[in-house]
Design an enzyme around this catalytic site. Structure first.
Site, mmCIF file in Angstrom:
data_model
loop_
_atom_site.group_PDB
_atom_site.id
_atom_site.type_symbol
_atom_site.label_atom_id
_atom_site.label_comp_id
_atom_site.label_asym_id
_atom_site.label_seq_id
_atom_site.Cartn_x
_atom_site.Cartn_y
_atom_site.Cartn_z
ATOM 1 N N ASP A 403 44.107 41.077 35.942
ATOM 2 C CA ASP A 403 42.897 41.887 35.849
ATOM 3 C C ASP A 403 42.555 42.132 34.393
ATOM 4 O O ASP A 403 43.346 41.875 33.476
ATOM 5 C CB ASP A 403 42.996 43.197 36.651
ATOM 6 N N ASN A 411 32.671 49.371 31.171
ATOM 7 C CA ASN A 411 31.577 49.952 31.954
ATOM 8 C C ASN A 411 31.064 51.229 31.303
ATOM 9 O O ASN A 411 29.845 51.475 31.238
ATOM 10 C CB ASN A 411 32.052 50.248 33.373
ATOM 11 N N ASP A 420 29.358 43.714 34.914
ATOM 12 C CA ASP A 420 29.199 42.620 35.876
ATOM 13 C C ASP A 420 29.199 41.263 35.164
ATOM 14 O O ASP A 420 29.771 40.285 35.670
ATOM 15 C CB ASP A 420 27.896 42.789 36.661
ATOM 16 N N GLU A 446 37.816 44.323 39.066
ATOM 17 C CA GLU A 446 38.149 43.429 37.962
ATOM 18 C C GLU A 446 39.453 42.689 38.219
ATOM 19 O O GLU A 446 40.093 42.207 37.298
ATOM 20 C CB GLU A 446 38.232 44.214 36.640
#
Length: 525
Positions: A403, A411, A420, A446
């Protein structure tokens, strides 16, 4: 003159015309009766199936919610044991609330209080409740009952409509120290919304959750959350059984409802679908059937007394094959039917086109159900089907779990749109570094998984390290460099179920995070 009229009349009413009239009348009555009976049967079947589907769906959601609540209670119980051993250490208490809040995102906030309701630790820190004495409904109930509780909705100290899941904290000798509680926000993004919000509302159907006082805990309209429903047949009948279904009258008309109870909380999960939406496809289908049958029936009846068998045979064969749409050879069977006249040939072509479109539709739906729409990689369902196939053929594989490090900060700093794009770029990097036979999956926000069939652990480690280096050197315009942490594991059919390798890879990933991120950790078990 009279004889002439009689002869003319007899000439007009001959056997041939009587047969035609009888055939027309018989066909018309039969068609009308069959059409009406078919409509009634299909209508009731659609209603019964929808009621059962809603009941099953509500029961499934109730079971999932029950399982999730029990999981949260276990998390709180485990934290209560840790807190009891370090109740005089604010740093440990604060660390435990942060772990509960951020490790699983089960709660919107977490607090630990002493036996007088004074807040000793809280997460997130932005609540600024440490040192305050809680006098909210949920806090007072937890302090009074001193047992695991799920509160009724109330306005929290931070002015949010919440429910609290709490567990008391006792010492080893049974002394009550206070409680640890996790809140779930009802009108904001929360785990409850994520659990129930996967339902699609394209046809006007929706889900609502009621507590024991008929108060709405979840609704597609956030403004109705917290509203107390008046006594109605539906809200009263759900109190008499653990699950069921019924037709009810709502503000939008007649609804088909299924309901189920969450045992530990007493919540009622109700799924509703408008009856009109359920029957709408049937109405359109019956109109189409009528439009197609009318000209064909007229043509058939004109020649029924001469070519009844010749004309009826192709239609009978088409109808028989239409009832065997699940037969893989149905297309070949339909092509072999001798359709020598226009109508039967058109129906034959329409059936073949319909079968082709249906098979394409099923294939597309199956692909979409197994694919993550953002990245085009497999989702959890596609991963599960892949693992099932691997287990059946006992094919060894390695797995890489990875990840994006500190993705939440991306974010928070750049916005979810940029986040995104980072996820999409990550998917492209995985594709670029993967082989044609590798299985690529996005299993979370993620989080990604790569299954490497017939790949040794050492080779999988090299692939993971190459991917890590490529991501580390990746330049994304406008944002800081990103890194990833990876865990690698191997599976052999003698090691049990394939899921065990995923768990070991995940544990290795967690170890990579603990060791400082941006690294590869290999599970040697």
């Amino acid at each position: 003159m009279l004889r002439s009229l009689l002869s003319s009349s007899l000439f007009r009413i001959d056997l041939r015309r009587l047969i035609l009239i009888l055939a027309v009348m018989s066909a018309f009555v039969t068609l009308a009766n069959s059409f009406y009976a078919s409509y009634r049967v299909q209508r009731q079947l659609l209603i019964d199936n929808t009621l059962e589907e809603n009941r099953v769906y509500a029961t499934k959601l109730a079971a999932s919610t029950e399982q999730f609540i029990k999981s949260m209670q276990k998390q709180l119980a485990y934290s209560a044991v840790i807190a009891a051993s370090h109740f005089d250490d604010p740093a440990v208490l604060q660390s435990e609330t942060a772990r509960l809040k951020y490790q699983t995102d089960s709660f919107n906030s977490v607090v630990i209080t002493n036996s007088q309701g004074k807040v000793l630790a809280t997460s997130p820190d932005s609540l600024q409740l440490v040192g305050h004495v809680l006098t909210t409904q949920g806090a007072l109930e937890a302090l009074k009952e001193r047992r695991p509780l799920i509160s009724k909705p109330y306005i929290s100290a931070a002015q949010n409509l919440v429910i609290v899941i709490s567990t008391p904290v006792f010492t080893a000798d049974g002394k009550y120290l206070g409680y640890i509680g996790g809140t779930i926000y009802l009108k904001q993004k929360s785990i409850l919304n994520e659990l129930l919000g996967e339902h699609f509302y394209r046809d006007g159907s929706y889900i609502t959750v009621l507590d024991e006082d008929r108060r709405i805990l979840y609704h597609r309209d956030p403004n109705r959350i917290g509203e107390v429903m008046p006594p109605r047949p539906m809200t009263e009948v759900v109190k008499t059984a653990t699950n069921g279904s019924l037709m009810v009258e709502g503000a939008a008309g007649e609804m088909l409802a299924g309901y189920a109870v969450v045992p530990s909380s007493g919540w009622d999960i109700v799924t509703l679908r408008p009856t009109d939406a359920t029957l709408k496809p049937l109405d359109g289908l019956m109109v189409k059937v009528l439009k197609h049958l009318t000209p064909l029936a007229v043509l058939t009846l004109i020649f029924v007394w001469l070519f009844s068998r010749l004309i009826a045979r192709p239609l009978w064969l088409l109808a028989r094959n239409a009832n065997e749409m699940d037969n893989p050879d149905v297309s070949l069977n339909i092509r072999d039917i001798p359709s020598w006249y226009f109508e039967s040939n058109q129906l034959k072509r329409a059936l073949l086109i319909g079968i082709s479109l249906l098979q394409k539709k099923i294939g597309k739906l199956k692909f979409e159900a197994q694919t993550d729409p953002m990245t085009g990689l497999f989702n959890r369902r596609g991963l599960a089907m892949t693992l099932e196939s691997v287990a059946q053929v006992r094919q060894q594989f390695s797995v890489i779990a990875l990840d994006i490090d500190d993705f939440k900060s991306i974010n928070d700093s750049y916005g979810h749109d940029v986040g995104d794009e980072v996820i999409k770029s990550m998917a492209e990097q995985i594709r670029h570094n993967a082989r044609e036979t590798d299985i690529l999956c996005r299993v979370g926000g993620e989080e990604f998984l790569v299954l490497l069939p017939r790949t040794a652990l050492a080779e999988a480690e090299m692939i993971a390290e190459r991917l890590r280096e490529n991501v580390e050197s990746l330049v994304l315009p406008g944002i800081r460099p990103i890194t990833i942490s990876l865990g690698v594991a191997h599976w052999h059919y003698l090691q049990g179920e394939p899921d065990t390798s995923l768990k070991r890879a995940d544990e290795a990933l967690y170890k990579a995070k603990q060791d400082g991120r941006n690294r590869v950790v290999v599970s040697l078990e």
